[in-house]
Design an enzyme around this catalytic site. Structure first.
Site, PDB file in Angstrom:
ATOM      1  N   ARG A 194      44.266  38.432  46.216  1.00 41.72           N
ATOM      2  CA  ARG A 194      43.947  39.576  47.067  1.00 41.72           C
ATOM      3  C   ARG A 194      42.610  39.438  47.784  1.00 41.72           C
ATOM      4  NH1 ARG A 194      45.761  42.746  42.616  1.00 41.72           N
ATOM      5  NH2 ARG A 194      43.592  43.378  42.489  1.00 41.72           N
ATOM      6  N   GLU A 245      40.182  39.547  28.440  1.00 37.91           N
ATOM      7  CA  GLU A 245      40.328  40.359  27.225  1.00 37.91           C
ATOM      8  C   GLU A 245      40.955  39.512  26.121  1.00 37.91           C
ATOM      9  OE1 GLU A 245      41.908  44.798  25.949  1.00 37.91           O
ATOM     10  OE2 GLU A 245      42.524  43.924  27.855  1.00 37.91           O
TER      11      GLU A 245
END
Lengths: 173, 173
Positions: B60, B97
């Protein structure tokens, strides 16, 4: 200037697999005057046909696609690989050399009133571009044409595209 | 106009995983006047600092990155996920994460004379932006700053970025 554009493409041998000559457009992207020229030349055939949206496929289609949209005062619609778009999508699957690939577009991305231009940086076998065409038509849009920075002529990808729809490529290998 | 930009971001609940509110910028991209405004506003703080290259991360970041480069008359440098760039690369790994991710940049993309602006559509935890900063510095460039369309304030990603380097985000959630 097309000659300069072509000469600036870097050919990387044996990428991504042995025997493939990869046409690398990143040296063009590093030169703002070449990018500006490419954008102008890519939209030129489509200036008078009322394009409302430019559709381009991730990831490299995202680089020039939004600039084509800006030049045509049109919206930009990202077409993505499966599972990347967050909202409800429509999808198309197409054949690769081994197996399949699926691309998606948001369901509200185009409608009956839209005239779309389909862009990718490069057309090889044409599978992705043909699938993008089907997404646009399924969404109700009419397709003004295709615009590619690079076309690999030997792969004859344009034969896979809808007959009668204009296909323009700036640089041929 | 920043208010319009913010209101045009679509929030998609539970994407990509339950509990995540995904901030979807595609409704902005569909409106050329909003894209034009966003590009102008993103480069505004960096107009007078001699930016020579804009670095942005796939996929993006590729959408607005080249338009920022064009507005600053700078080159565009794509930073990609591992294995996507064809030529010799430098790479940086950063923590997610769960596990790690690696991004790459062509080894000849920036040099000692370059002043770079780092762009992504959205800053969340800041890991990708911080790794892009390290790539730029390793390549010899100085970094003028960071420009994000959307910042997720609660994740405090900007705390992970080099102290003293400007960070500008247009829309905050």
């Amino acid at each position: 200037m097309i000659d300069v554009l072509r000469a600036t493409v870097r050919t990387v041998p044996d990428f991504p697999t042995p025997g493939i000559q990869f046409r690398d457009i990143t040296p063009i992207l590093a030169k703002p005057e070449l990018v500006r020229f490419a954008v102008k030349a890519l939209v030129e055939p489509y200036r008078k046909v009322g394009v409302t949206k430019v559709l381009a496929v991730e990831a490299r289609g995202f680089i020039l696609g939004p600039m084509l949209a800006e030049a045509l005062d049109a919206g930009f619609i990202p077409v993505r690989k499966s599972g990347k778009l967050p909202y409800t999508t429509i999808r198309e699957t197409y054949a690769l050399e081994y197996g399949n690939d699926t691309i998606e577009m948001h369901i509200d991305a185009v409608g009956d009133d839209d005239v779309v231009l389909i862009h990718d940086d490069l057309i090889a076998t044409g599978g992705t571009a043909a699938a993008t065409f089907r997404l646009a038509v399924f969404g109700g849009a009419s397709v003004a044409g295709f615009a590619f920075l690079v076309e690999l002529d030997a792969l004859e990808g344009r034969l896979l595209l809808e007959e009668g729809v204009p296909v323009h490529s700036l640089v041929h290998f």
